[in-house]
Design an enzyme around this catalytic site. Structure first.
Site, short mmCIF file in Angstrom:
data_model
loop_
_atom_site.label_atom_id
_atom_site.label_comp_id
_atom_site.label_asym_id
_atom_site.label_seq_id
_atom_site.Cartn_x
_atom_site.Cartn_y
_atom_site.Cartn_z
N ASP A 135 54.07 41.94 41.44
CA ASP A 135 54.36 43.30 41.91
C ASP A 135 55.00 43.24 43.29
OD1 ASP A 135 53.46 44.67 39.71
OD2 ASP A 135 51.39 44.67 40.40
N LEU A 181 51.13 40.60 38.24
CA LEU A 181 51.91 41.69 37.68
C LEU A 181 51.13 42.65 36.81
CD1 LEU A 181 53.09 41.35 34.44
CD2 LEU A 181 53.69 39.21 35.47
N SER A 182 49.82 42.52 36.79
CA SER A 182 49.03 43.30 35.84
C SER A 182 49.31 44.80 35.92
CB SER A 182 47.55 43.04 36.06
OG SER A 182 47.25 43.22 37.41
N LYS A 183 49.62 45.29 37.13
CA LYS A 183 49.80 46.74 37.22
C LYS A 183 51.27 47.15 37.20
CE LYS A 183 46.40 46.48 40.25
NZ LYS A 183 46.45 46.38 41.63
N SER A 184 52.15 46.16 37.17
CA SER A 184 53.56 46.50 37.30
C SER A 184 54.17 46.85 35.94
CB SER A 184 54.31 45.32 37.93
OG SER A 184 55.25 44.81 37.04
#
Ligand code: GLU
Length: 305
Positions: free
Chosen positions: A225, A231-234
């Protein structure tokens, strides 16, 4: 040409079936595929389905379908690790017989005081089911020349400790299976995400203990991110749409440092993959371990063609 001809380039992509492929995992898949094609080599898929508690039912097939939608199909029958227990058992038996491996009844809490790093057994429950570990002698330093990241050096004894090969719950450790399979499939070039960069020295140690050839390694950047976190939330973590994989392909292509304009105006996946194969410039691969990339994916997702 035999299966072990070292002049052959043989790459692979080895997903764990823990969910659908997203742009982050596509970077590793596409990078390994493009490099294999660039070198006129083969590209294999291996499903790493050795950890049932972490697996999502049906995920492996969905991953294979996503890759196929992009024209990435294994040049040999897909290998499923869950069918290869005998090979891992043979390797483990050899390591035990040679004195490279030992039984260990330490629990996580036994090792907490040592930061989780095993150097000597401190088990408090002798009845515990044992794990099997690779003995890493004091002073063990492993270095390798990564195809992208340059020379990597790790003091495996201090930074990792004795490596788990079979877990106390009976499951094979990734480190053992990956080494057995990369050798068994005569993989010459391991191309994968930089999250595995620090696993490579222990895999090299295991290869040495088993008398196996060490392949070349190249670790591609991870998409993170904008704030540098995983990148889990991206948007890059969104699953790839089978029916419309082009935006994800464009993002992965750019994450691999390739000229975005090369894919401009192309609306068919097959054509895009042909152009990608033709235009791929390995020297442009970013020599970094992580890449903040959310904005570019937004552009691609907005349909910039
Ligand atoms: N199965 C591993 C993963 O999905 C990758 C293993 C490898 O490429 O060595 O993270």
């Amino acid at each position: 040409m035999t299966d072990t001809d070292p002049s052959l380039y043989r790459g692979r992509f080895a997903p764990s079936p823990t969910g659908r492929l997203h742009v982050g995992s596509l970077v590793a898949a596409l990078g390994s595929w493009l490099l294999a094609r660039h070198h006129g080599g083969e590209w294999l898929i291996r499903v790493e389905d050795l950890d049932p508690p972490r697996e999502v039912a049906g995920a492996a097939q969905v991953q294979l379908d996503t890759l196929a939608a992009l024209g990435m199909v294994s040049d040999r029958p897909v290998v499923w690790q869950s069918t290869r227990h005998d090979l891992y058992a043979d390797a483990l038996a050899r390591l035990l017989a040679d004195g490279h491996a030992f039984e260990c009844r330490c629990s996580r809490s036994d090792l907490a005081a040592a930061g989780g790093i095993h150097r000597a057994c401190m088990a408090t429950d002798p009845a515990r089911r044992p794990a099997i570990r690779l003995r890493v002698p004091d002073g063990t330093e492993v270095s390798f020349d990564d195809g992208l990241q340059g020379v990597v050096v790790q003091r495996v004894d201090r930074e990792v400790g004795d490596v788990v090969l079979r877990r106390a719950d009976g499951f094979w450790a990734y480190q053992l299976a990956v080494v057995v399979d990369d050798a068994g499939q005569a993989v010459t070039d391991v191309v994968r995400g930089a999250d595995l960069l620090d696993s490579t020295p222990r895999q090299i140690l295991l290869q040495q203990a088993l008398g196996l050839r060490t392949p070349r390694y190249l670790h591609l950047p991870l998409i993170v991110d904008a704030d540098g976190t995983k990148l889990s939330k991206s948007i890059a973590s969104l699953p790839i749409d089978h029916d419309a994989p082009l935006p994800a392909l464009r993002t992965a292509w750019q994450a691999l440092g390739q000229a975005a304009t090369a894919l401009d105006g192309i609306t068919a996946v097959k054509a895009a993959m042909q152009v990608a194969q033709r235009e791929f410039a390995p020297e442009c691969l970013p020599k970094v371990t992580s890449l903040a990339f959310a904005a570019a994916h937004n552009n691609a997702a907005a349909g910039a063609v």
